[in-house]
Scaffold this motif. Structure first.
Motif, PDB file in Angstrom:
ATOM      1  N   ALA A 135      19.875 -40.810 -66.548  1.00  0.00           N
ATOM      2  CA  ALA A 135      20.784 -41.627 -67.348  1.00  0.00           C
ATOM      3  C   ALA A 135      20.842 -43.065 -66.850  1.00  0.00           C
ATOM      4  O   ALA A 135      21.046 -43.998 -67.621  1.00  0.00           O
ATOM      5  CB  ALA A 135      22.185 -41.013 -67.352  1.00  0.00           C
ATOM      6  N   SER A 136      20.634 -43.245 -65.560  1.00  0.00           N
ATOM      7  CA  SER A 136      20.691 -44.598 -64.993  1.00  0.00           C
ATOM      8  C   SER A 136      19.463 -45.429 -65.336  1.00  0.00           C
ATOM      9  O   SER A 136      19.504 -46.653 -65.300  1.00  0.00           O
ATOM     10  CB  SER A 136      20.824 -44.519 -63.469  1.00  0.00           C
ATOM     11  N   ALA A 137      18.349 -44.746 -65.668  1.00  0.00           N
ATOM     12  CA  ALA A 137      17.076 -45.412 -65.962  1.00  0.00           C
ATOM     13  C   ALA A 137      16.568 -46.215 -64.774  1.00  0.00           C
ATOM     14  O   ALA A 137      15.750 -47.123 -64.929  1.00  0.00           O
ATOM     15  CB  ALA A 137      17.196 -46.320 -67.193  1.00  0.00           C
TER      16      ALA A 137
ATOM     17  N   THR B 157      18.936 -31.399 -57.033  1.00  0.00           N
ATOM     18  CA  THR B 157      18.627 -31.127 -58.429  1.00  0.00           C
ATOM     19  C   THR B 157      19.788 -31.450 -59.358  1.00  0.00           C
ATOM     20  O   THR B 157      19.586 -31.940 -60.475  1.00  0.00           O
ATOM     21  CB  THR B 157      18.224 -29.648 -58.597  1.00  0.00           C
ATOM     22  N   ARG B 158      21.001 -31.226 -58.920  1.00  0.00           N
ATOM     23  CA  ARG B 158      22.146 -31.410 -59.818  1.00  0.00           C
ATOM     24  C   ARG B 158      22.383 -32.869 -60.185  1.00  0.00           C
ATOM     25  O   ARG B 158      23.163 -33.159 -61.090  1.00  0.00           O
ATOM     26  CB  ARG B 158      23.406 -30.786 -59.215  1.00  0.00           C
ATOM     27  N   PHE B 159      21.711 -33.788 -59.491  1.00  0.00           N
ATOM     28  CA  PHE B 159      21.857 -35.204 -59.822  1.00  0.00           C
ATOM     29  C   PHE B 159      20.713 -35.722 -60.699  1.00  0.00           C
ATOM     30  O   PHE B 159      20.628 -36.926 -60.960  1.00  0.00           O
ATOM     31  CB  PHE B 159      21.946 -36.039 -58.539  1.00  0.00           C
ATOM     32  N   ALA B 160      19.846 -34.820 -61.155  1.00  0.00           N
ATOM     33  CA  ALA B 160      18.700 -35.241 -61.961  1.00  0.00           C
ATOM     34  C   ALA B 160      19.140 -35.935 -63.251  1.00  0.00           C
ATOM     35  O   ALA B 160      18.607 -36.985 -63.622  1.00  0.00           O
ATOM     36  CB  ALA B 160      17.814 -34.037 -62.277  1.00  0.00           C
ATOM     37  N   ASP B 161      20.121 -35.367 -63.956  1.00  0.00           N
ATOM     38  CA  ASP B 161      20.589 -35.973 -65.200  1.00  0.00           C
ATOM     39  C   ASP B 161      21.203 -37.349 -64.940  1.00  0.00           C
ATOM     40  O   ASP B 161      21.035 -38.277 -65.739  1.00  0.00           O
ATOM     41  CB  ASP B 161      21.621 -35.067 -65.879  1.00  0.00           C
ATOM     42  N   THR B 162      21.915 -37.477 -63.834  1.00  0.00           N
ATOM     43  CA  THR B 162      22.529 -38.761 -63.488  1.00  0.00           C
ATOM     44  C   THR B 162      21.473 -39.831 -63.256  1.00  0.00           C
ATOM     45  O   THR B 162      21.591 -40.970 -63.722  1.00  0.00           O
ATOM     46  CB  THR B 162      23.399 -38.604 -62.227  1.00  0.00           C
TER      47      THR B 162
END
Length: 228
Positions: free
Chosen positions: A110-112, A102-107
């Protein structure tokens, strides 16, 4: 590392269509020492789960390991090995699947970068209709319309079916025998649920203003009365 013993492979005398495959594919790995055998089973299970687009069932994984292999212990070891990785092995929809932590969801957002297995984009109304089906399935479109005090259109149902989240259930015993709708295994997978018991509490949804518990109770009572 946890290890389990295995019994030597026994020759099978069957003449069914899988008999040749049983002889060609070595599940037992009896010629390997226990530690290497366990390591190979772990790699096999990880490879199958990694390659699959859907959660992999226990029955499927049992086809690639020996009869003496404890899948539960093997999964425990594999999950431990992935502890420091950005993805993990989770139990979902009656099987196992790799999921990004879950903690990599924003990453990832952001990468699209295109992703696989993500929950489809739904409108707020489509999402609440889907949730209502999850709680009261099998349920007809008319019964859904009563819950929301507005028509649940055929287009809404078609969109959820097209996304693989709903399927047709048994015909309703009510006059006209309309179709009912039920959630699918893909619904569980897309929303990270092991079973329907993992659905959020209705009270939490009511607090968020997403569903009316009073309307749902009234509709549930109506459905039970009509069934009786």
């Amino acid at each position: 590392m946890t290890m389990t013993g295995s019994r030597p492979a026994k020759p099978r005398s069957g003449t069914g269509p899988d008999a040749g495959d049983e002889r060609l594919y070595d599940r037992e790995l009896a010629d390997l020492p226990p530690e290497l055998r366990w390591r190979e089973w772990i790699l096999r299970v990880e490879a199958v789960i990694f390659a699959s687009a859907e959660p992999v069932s226990r029955e499927t994984l049992a086809r690639v390991v020996g009869r003496g292999c404890s899948l539960d212990l093997l999964i425990d070891d594999l999950q431990e090995e992935l502890r420091g990785r950005p993805y993990e092995l989770v139990a979902v929809a009656g099987g196992w699947q790799h999921r990004t932590r879950t903690r990599f969801a924003d990453t990832i957002r952001a990468s699209a970068a295109p992703t696989r297995g993500a929950a489809p984009a739904l409108s707020e109304f489509e999402a609440t209709v889907l949730m209502a089906v999850g709680y009261f399935q099998p349920i007809t479109r008319g019964e859904l319309s009563k819950i929301f005090s507005r028509e649940v259109s055929r287009d809404t149902i078609a969109a959820l079916r097209g996304a693989g989240l709903l399927a047709s259930g048994p015909r309703s015993p009510t006059p006209g025998a309309p179709y009912t709708y039920v959630t699918t295994k893909h619904f569980l997978s897309a929303f990270g649920l092991q079973s329907l018991r993992d659905l959020p509490d209705i009270e939490a949804l009511e607090d968020a203003g997403l569903l009316s518990r009073q309307a749902m109770r009234a509709e549930a009572l109506s459905i039970e009365t009509e069934s009786d």
